[in-house]
Every structure is written in C-alpha cells, then in structure tokens.
Write an enzyme that holds these catalytic residues in place. Structure first.
Site: not given
Length: 620
Positions: A38-40, A42-43, A46, A60, A154
């Site tokens: 689903l994505g990547a 900085g931490m 996913v 995650k 945040d």
C-alpha cells in the site's frame, strides 16, 4: 494562489493503489498473508492483508534501523498500547501488533479511500458542506482520542483518510515513536510545521487544544488549497505559526470565524471538539444534521474511493506447484561400478549462433544436479553417444541415461559461462561484489514502455563502487512517466557552499551557478543559529513548490515515491534525516514530475553534497 492555477493537462493517470510485492518483501508477517504493497514511508512499509475472518487490514512493518533502537521499541510499545484503547468511529482501529518481534509491526483497519492531502492535490479545495462534515467527523475522532488521555500531536491532511461514510484519523504508534526517537534528541519538535500549534513549536506543554489548532489548520488547507501559514523552509513556517496571524483569504467567508478560533495562539481561547461539532451541525450549509450521505463528497473523490474498494483477493506470489515426474520405464539395477569414460569433442560454435537463455527448460522431468567435480571444457562441447551393444533390445540403458545427465550438467553450466562472457563489457552502476545478486540484476535490467517502475538504489556505503541511483534506463520508463534524466552524478563541493551555492536543476540534471534561475531546482539552505553552527537542509527554490519524502529503503520506484509523497510526506529535510545512503523523492506540485536523488554524501559541517539524480515527467 498558485494552487488554483493547476491544470488538468498535467494530471497523470492515477497510480495503482495495490502495488505488487517486491523481492525483499515477506510473504507473510506473524500469520498475516501479504497481498499487496500500500505504500512506504520514513518509518516502515504498509501492506494489504486480511484477518482470518476475511476483513481487509493495513499491516505496517517497522524499518530495521528503528527495530534495533531500544528507545524506539519502548516508545512504540507505549504508543501502541495507547492506540488500542481508542475506539472512535472516525479513527482507524488498531487490531493487532507485534511490539517484541524482530521487525515490530502494527495492524489497523483498512480504509478504502485517499488521504485529504491526495484529495486536495488531485481535485483542489473542497466545498463548504464537505469541509463542515469533515470538521464534525474529525472533531468526534479527537473526542475519542482525548477521552483516553492521548493527544495525536501530528494531525495533518496526510493522516486523515476519506471513506464513503466519513473521515478516518490514522497514524498511531509507529510515526510518533519514530519521530520521538529520531528527532527529540536533536532539538526538533514532533509534528508537521504547517499544522503545528505555537506551543508545540516552542516546546511547550502539549494538550488536547494542540490537536484543535491542527484541525483548524487542516480545515483551512482543505477549504482553500493552501496552508494558513504558507509554505517554505521549516524555520520560516514555524516563525509565522508562532508570531503571525493565519492567512485565510482563500477560505470561504462562512468558515473563517470558526477556523480563526481554532487557530488562536493561546490554547485556552480555542474551542473544544464538542463545540466544533455543534457549530458545524448548526451551519445552514449542513441543515442541522451531520450525515455522510452518498453525495457528501465531490464525484471524482467518490470514484477514487470506489477504485480503492476493489481489493485483490489472490496472493500475488502463490507458492509454486511441485511438478510430478512422469513414470519412468523399468530398467535393470545400476551395477556398482565406475561410470564409463565418455569421449568429448570440443567444437567452437559457428559465428552468429544464438545460445538458449540460461535456465531455459529443455525437459519436463527433473534432472540430476551438475557434478561439482566436472571441469568445464572450452566454450561448447558435443558428446559422441556410445554405440548400442549388439543383440540388445531397443530401450533406455543406464549408460544412455548417464550420458544425457552429463550433457545437461555440462551444457547448463556452459551456457551460463558463455552468457556471462557476452555480458562482460563495462557496466555502469554495478559493483564487482554484487554483480551476481538477483536484486542487482533486476536493477540493471533496462525498462521498456509499459514495464514496471524501474527502481533507483541508494549508495551502499563509502567504499561501494555502485553508482548512486543505478538501475534507471535512459531510454525507457515506468508506466505513467517519461524519463527526463537518468543517473546523473552531481557534486556540490564544500568550497562552494554558501547562501549562493551551486544548485541542482532537476529538469536538466545539472548544476547551475549562483544567481542562475531554474524551472525546478533543488538547493541547500543553512538554517544554523549563532556561533556559525550549521543545520543544512535540502530545499526546492524554483518557480513551483515541491513535496518531499525521505526513503530509507535501498531502492525505490517512481510509483512508490508517488505513494510515499501522498501518504508520508517529509518536512524534515536536514542532512541528519535526508543524509548519506538515503533516497530523496521530490514531486513538482504543478506538473507532478518526479525526481529521485540518491544521496551519497551530505556533510553537515561543510555543506558538501554528492548525489545522483533521476527525473521523470508526469504523464497525462
């Protein structure tokens, strides 16, 4: 009002929501089978997965460098425990976690919708009624969060997903623990400057009112398309947050009074979430009811939600089936004796001959492995078959089977040797130590139109001979982008660093001299304080603003960059975060062009920068 002038002519086709797993991705995590990326950010990375009962979830996985930090693990465990106590209808529920695993992980409910940042970037500001409904839903999410004595800290457009039945506030646990571990010790504040409350920017007490300020900034951005305190270097934005009034000129008049109260400098003057819900409900544009009906979103956004709801149900990498061997005809037992000597004749291949590719299937039945003691002869061999003994019936003898096995053993190894020799010319971007790895082969392969995104790799270390940014073809490109610049190595020397340093023209792939203008420029900015200390930061100082994402994976594709920019944009671009060995994704907000800078050197003290730049033009 630069954002209002965005033209759909620059809008590329939407990136795929469900990206295929990469070779270094696991097949499953703690029993959760992974179906897509689903994505990547900085931490961590996913993934899409499912519960045993079939409900889709977002899983995650924390990056290795955080997993090795004991302070991160402590904070992560604490944040996950807090998040699991939150049960609001407008939050993404934390379902499961593995805080003690080698690579810590977290499972939340999957939300089939884009983030508010993606919505505004792709479709522009939202109508007043939609903004009011968002205010009511997010305020209710804050009530649930604050009820268990947790402050989000945040809240920003990238951390609010839009679903058909309302917003979902996300990003509990990993991001806050990672930010606290990486940044608190270096004097930075946890949060995003454009949506950070004054007390947060100054290191003061964090209270629920801090989230209310962020909600006001978020709503102003969604209603106008621009953050209320502008954009630019972090220090400039934070100064305006603390000392200046928000610019709400682009916000519809009927929303300004409520947003100005949310953006009050003093926490005591801001409304409570319950009051925000009440004001939104009583607004004439809503009609006395906060209901997320079918038409609460503009049609293009609803269409995007539908696209994200079409979930893959088949794992992308099913376990290969083991082929069953065909029946073998009966043969007499093999006598216990030494194998016969097979005469070998060395034959040079004819000029122009084409050898079969390495690993090509020539037989359907399993073959014996090559013998390790066989010495390879000259480039090709032809084996003379042993004459059949007179008086024997026709069939398969053990001598014939042994001969065939030897042919395949020699031939398979020999083809590999010949292919390697044909490939032995100079290659850019490959090191002698890694030339045989499958990952490097994938990186070095040229791309063709319509192929998957070609990854950019980060430098492997100071002694590596890999070319930073290797693996990008100059003649081909990933779907949706046209390559402009491929692996151009640039060096901003320390001796030239100043407020008028050389900068990188991302469109042309070259350094430009001080005082020279460029259309899309990546430069340096010294935000150091008194005493000559430096805090060097990457900035985009061209005619158009940019979004940034720092990638700590060893490689990234333009498509993955685009997803990271949408889901986990970075505001910390200092050399301490966007440093050597990392990849910096940059996206032009007007043209949607993508640039990937593979950083080899980013010297905090001298300002010296060595990087490799690859750029793709946004597709239509």
């Amino acid at each position: 009002m630069r954002h209002a002038c965005r033209s759909v002519a620059f809008r590329r086709a939407p990136a795929p929501v469900f990206q295929p797993l990469l070779p270094d991705d696991p097949d499953e995590v703690a029993g959760y089978r992974l179906f897509a990326r689903l994505g990547a950010g900085g931490m961590g990375r996913v993934y899409l997965s499912y519960t045993p009962g079939g409900r889709p979830v977002a899983l995650k996985v924390v990056r290795p460098e955080f997993a090795e930090d004991s302070e991160f693990r402590r904070r992560f465990s604490q944040e996950v425990a807090n998040a699991q106590r939150i049960h609001g209808l407008y939050t993404a529920q934390v379902i499961d976690s593995g805080t003690a695993a080698d690579a810590p992980w977290l499972v939340t409910a999957y939300v089939p919708g884009p983030s508010l940042q993606q919505v505004v970037r792709e479709h522009g500001p939202l109508p007043v009624r939609t903004v009011l409904l968002l205010l009511g839903g997010i305020a209710e999410a804050l009530q649930a969060i604050h009820s268990v004595s947790v402050v989000h800290r945040d809240l920003k457009p990238a951390n609010v997903l839009v679903a058909a039945d309302g917003p979902r506030v996300i990003d509990f646990g990993i991001a806050r623990a990672a930010d606290a571990t990486a940044l608190t010790g270096t004097g930075y504040r946890i949060g995003s400057p454009a949506f950070m409350a004054p007390e947060q920017a100054q290191g003061g007490a964090i209270t629920p009112a801090t989230d209310v300020f962020a909600l006001g900034a978020l709503a102003a951005y969604v209603a106008s398309g621009v953050p209320p305190f502008g954009e630019g270097p972090e220090t400039a934005v934070l100064y305006r947050v603390v000392h200046e009034q928000p610019d709400l000129a682009g916000v519809p008049a009927e929303l300004r009074e409520l947003l100005l109260r949310c953006l009050a400098k003093s926490p005591e003057e801001r409304p409570k979430p319950a009051e925000i819900i009440e004001v939104a409900r009583e607004h004439p544009a809503v009609g006395g009811q906060l209901r997320f009906a079918d038409n609460w979103l503009p049609l293009p956004v609803s269409t995007e939600i539908t696209r994200r709801s079409d979930l893959p149900r088949t794992p992308p990498r099913p376990a290969p089936a083991v082929p069953s061997a065909p029946p073998v005809p009966s043969a007499p037992p093999v006598p216990a004796m030494a194998p016969p000597t097979v005469p070998v004749t060395v034959v040079e291949p004819p000029s122009g001959a084409v050898l079969p590719p390495q690993g090509a299937e020539a037989f359907t039945a399993p073959l014996p492995p090559p013998q390790p003691t066989v010495q390879l002869p000259a480039p090709a061999v032809a084996l003379a078959p042993a004459p059949a003994p007179a008086g024997k019936r026709r069939g398969v003898s053990w001598r014939t089977l042994l001969t065939v096995a030897l042919v395949m053993a020699l031939g398979g190894a020999l083809v590999g040797v010949l292919l390697s020799r044909g490939d032995a010319g100079p290659k850019t971007g490959s090191s002698s130590g890694n030339s045989g790895s499958g990952q490097q082969q994938a990186v070095d392969a040229p791309t063709t139109p319509g192929a998957d995104d070609s990854p950019v790799t980060a430098p492997t270390g100071p002694d590596s001979t890999d070319t930073p940014g290797g693996g990008v073809s100059a003649t081909g490109g990933p779907t949706g982008w046209t390559p402009l610049v491929s692996k151009v190595e640039l060096d901003i020397p320390a001796a030239e660093y100043s407020s008028e340093a050389y900068r990188v023209d991302l469109t042309a792939g070259k350094l430009i001299a001080p005082g020279t203008n460029g259309k899309w420029v990546l430069g340096l900015h010294n935000t150091g304080g008194a005493g000559g200390s430096r805090a060097n930061t990457f900035v985009s100082d061209g005619d158009d603003d940019s979004d940034f994402a720092v990638i700590t994976d060893s490689s990234v594709t333009p498509g993955q960059c685009n997803t990271a920019l949408d889901t986990h944009p970075d505001s910390d671009l200092t050399f301490g975060h966007a440093g050597a060995g990392r990849l910096l994704c940059v996206r032009d907000r007007s043209t949607h062009d993508i640039a990937i800078a593979a950083i080899e050197v980013a010297d905090e003290q001298t300002g010296e920068v060595k990087l490799s730049v690859s750029t793709w033009q946004g597709g239509s």
